[in-house]
Structures are given as C-alpha cells and as structure tokens.
Design an enzyme around this catalytic site. Structure first.
Site, mmCIF file in Angstrom:
data_model
loop_
_atom_site.group_PDB
_atom_site.id
_atom_site.type_symbol
_atom_site.label_atom_id
_atom_site.label_comp_id
_atom_site.label_asym_id
_atom_site.label_seq_id
_atom_site.Cartn_x
_atom_site.Cartn_y
_atom_site.Cartn_z
ATOM 1 N N ASP A 109 0.844 -1.191 0.000
ATOM 2 C CA ASP A 109 0.000 0.000 0.000
ATOM 3 C C ASP A 109 0.880 1.242 0.000
ATOM 4 O O ASP A 109 1.902 1.306 0.701
ATOM 5 C CB ASP A 109 -0.922 -0.005 1.226
ATOM 6 C CG ASP A 109 -2.069 0.970 1.085
ATOM 7 O OD1 ASP A 109 -3.216 0.511 0.949
ATOM 8 O OD2 ASP A 109 -1.821 2.197 1.107
ATOM 9 N N GLN A 132 -14.271 2.613 1.448
ATOM 10 C CA GLN A 132 -13.671 2.158 0.185
ATOM 11 C C GLN A 132 -13.464 3.359 -0.728
ATOM 12 O O GLN A 132 -14.386 4.164 -0.936
ATOM 13 C CB GLN A 132 -14.566 1.116 -0.506
ATOM 14 C CG GLN A 132 -13.897 0.500 -1.739
ATOM 15 C CD GLN A 132 -14.722 -0.620 -2.385
ATOM 16 O OE1 GLN A 132 -15.839 -0.912 -1.959
ATOM 17 N NE2 GLN A 132 -14.159 -1.235 -3.410
ATOM 18 N N HIS A 175 -6.899 -5.803 2.132
ATOM 19 C CA HIS A 175 -5.778 -5.242 2.879
ATOM 20 C C HIS A 175 -5.234 -6.348 3.775
ATOM 21 O O HIS A 175 -5.986 -6.925 4.575
ATOM 22 C CB HIS A 175 -6.223 -4.093 3.784
ATOM 23 C CG HIS A 175 -6.776 -2.890 3.087
ATOM 24 N ND1 HIS A 175 -6.055 -1.727 2.916
ATOM 25 C CD2 HIS A 175 -7.992 -2.648 2.551
ATOM 26 C CE1 HIS A 175 -6.801 -0.824 2.304
ATOM 27 N NE2 HIS A 175 -7.991 -1.356 2.073
ATOM 28 N N ASN A 216 -12.727 -3.174 2.764
ATOM 29 C CA ASN A 216 -13.653 -2.047 2.850
ATOM 30 C C ASN A 216 -14.623 -2.170 1.673
ATOM 31 O O ASN A 216 -14.194 -2.332 0.519
ATOM 32 C CB ASN A 216 -12.893 -0.725 2.795
ATOM 33 C CG ASN A 216 -12.048 -0.498 4.026
ATOM 34 O OD1 ASN A 216 -12.434 -0.892 5.122
ATOM 35 N ND2 ASN A 216 -10.896 0.126 3.866
ATOM 36 N N HIS A 261 -10.126 -5.266 -3.259
ATOM 37 C CA HIS A 261 -8.774 -5.494 -2.742
ATOM 38 C C HIS A 261 -8.876 -5.904 -1.278
ATOM 39 O O HIS A 261 -9.657 -5.344 -0.514
ATOM 40 C CB HIS A 261 -7.888 -4.252 -2.887
ATOM 41 C CG HIS A 261 -8.529 -3.000 -2.402
ATOM 42 N ND1 HIS A 261 -9.463 -2.310 -3.151
ATOM 43 C CD2 HIS A 261 -8.393 -2.309 -1.251
ATOM 44 C CE1 HIS A 261 -9.865 -1.252 -2.481
ATOM 45 N NE2 HIS A 261 -9.247 -1.236 -1.314
ATOM 46 N N VAL A 286 -11.108 2.893 -3.643
ATOM 47 C CA VAL A 286 -10.750 2.332 -4.953
ATOM 48 C C VAL A 286 -11.726 1.193 -5.229
ATOM 49 O O VAL A 286 -11.757 0.200 -4.475
ATOM 50 C CB VAL A 286 -9.298 1.827 -4.988
ATOM 51 C CG1 VAL A 286 -8.982 1.221 -6.362
ATOM 52 C CG2 VAL A 286 -8.314 2.956 -4.671
HETATM 53 P P1 AMP Z 1 -9.712 1.449 0.281
HETATM 54 O O1 AMP Z 1 -9.795 2.779 0.990
HETATM 55 O O2 AMP Z 1 -10.129 0.275 1.112
HETATM 56 O O3 AMP Z 1 -10.441 1.513 -1.057
HETATM 57 O O4 AMP Z 1 -8.171 1.210 -0.003
HETATM 58 C C1 AMP Z 1 -7.496 1.748 -1.082
HETATM 59 C C2 AMP Z 1 -6.043 1.700 -0.728
HETATM 60 O O5 AMP Z 1 -5.293 1.873 -1.902
HETATM 61 C C3 AMP Z 1 -5.596 2.770 0.259
HETATM 62 O O6 AMP Z 1 -5.064 2.149 1.431
HETATM 63 C C4 AMP Z 1 -4.534 3.542 -0.524
HETATM 64 O O7 AMP Z 1 -3.457 3.974 0.291
HETATM 65 C C5 AMP Z 1 -4.103 2.528 -1.558
HETATM 66 N N1 AMP Z 1 -3.553 3.080 -2.784
HETATM 67 C C6 AMP Z 1 -4.052 4.080 -3.544
HETATM 68 N N2 AMP Z 1 -3.279 4.275 -4.636
HETATM 69 C C7 AMP Z 1 -2.282 3.358 -4.566
HETATM 70 C C8 AMP Z 1 -1.157 3.049 -5.400
HETATM 71 N N3 AMP Z 1 -0.918 3.724 -6.546
HETATM 72 N N4 AMP Z 1 -0.325 2.065 -5.012
HETATM 73 C C9 AMP Z 1 -0.559 1.384 -3.864
HETATM 74 N N5 AMP Z 1 -1.609 1.620 -3.042
HETATM 75 C C10 AMP Z 1 -2.447 2.596 -3.383
#
Ligand code: AMP
Length: 113
Positions: free
Chosen positions: A30, A93, A101, A86, A99, A95
């Site tokens: 992350d 969430q 974590h 999430n 995914h 993204v």
């Molecule tokens: P969520 O909030 O559960 O959707 O998690 C999305 C995660 O993606 C967050 O913990 C971000 O820090 C991580 N994230 C966003 N962009 C990137 C990236 N380019 N490379 C690695 N992690 C990322």
C-alpha cells in the site's frame, strides 16, 4: 476497465511494489501503509467489491484469500494478521476494484478505528 487505478496496476501500466503475482492475482505494498506490513491483494480481473466478486467469480475470491495467506506468511505475519475488505464508500472504500488489505507486524486493536 478504463479509468480503474488497480486495473492499470494489474496491467503493469502504473508501477507498484509487487510482492506476489500469479495467473489470478497480484499483491503490492500500500502506498500509504497503516502498519509495518500493509499489502493489497487484488484479482487481475475487475470486480468492484468483495460482494460482487463473491457473486460473480467465487473461484477468484478463493484465489484472493489464498494469496493473502501466502503474502502474510512470506511477510512473517502468518501467525497473526488482519484481512480487511472495505466495501462501499460508507465503509471507507476509495478504490472500486476489490482489494484485500493484509495488515500486520504491530498490535492490531479491536474494534478497528
Ligand atoms: P480502500 O480505501 O479500502 O479503497 O483502499 C485503497 C487503498 O489503496 C488505500 O489504502 C490507498 O493507500 C491505496 N492506494 C491508492 N493508490 C495506490 C497506489 N498507486 N499504489 C498502492 N496503493 C495505493
């Protein structure tokens, strides 16, 4: 899927610190870690969240869970780690490509913040 950050990472179009890759999933660190080990495991194919993944491609969901276990063991946290999906904006969430974590190597409190 166009305009999906994690599809672009899966395709190799955006760099990431990849710790595991196979035919079905990739796992990468992350960018804003919340624990000393904080790895994201994603399926290579696009599904918006874990509920849709479970409904649309349960075998792929199993691959994500297996990879999460492999990552945890390879990162030295096989005895204790947290898996978080999430799901939906109300749960944080950000993204919308499913995914997991994988978090560990620190005391993980409960309930989560
Ligand atoms: P969520 O909030 O559960 O959707 O998690 C999305 C995660 O993606 C967050 O913990 C971000 O820090 C991580 N994230 C966003 N962009 C990137 C990236 N380019 N490379 C690695 N992690 C990322």
């Amino acid at each position: 899927m166009a305009d999906c950050l994690f599809c672009s990472i899966a395709a190799g179009d955006i760099p990431a610190d990849i710790v595991l890759s196979n035919d079905h999933v990739i796992a990468f660190r992350d960018i804003a870690p919340q624990a000393p080990v904080h790895v994201l495991v994603i399926p290579k194919e696009h599904h918006a969240n874990v509920g849709e993944l479970a409904n649309q491609a349960p075998q792929t969901a199993a691959h994500v869970l297996q990879a999460a276990k492999e990552v945890a063991e390879a990162q030295g946290i096989g005895d204790g780690y947290r898996l978080v999906f999430n799901t939906g904006a109300d749960a944080g969430q950000t993204v919308f490509h499913v995914h997991a974590h994988v978090l560990g190597k620190r005391d993980l409190t409960w309930p989560p913040g």
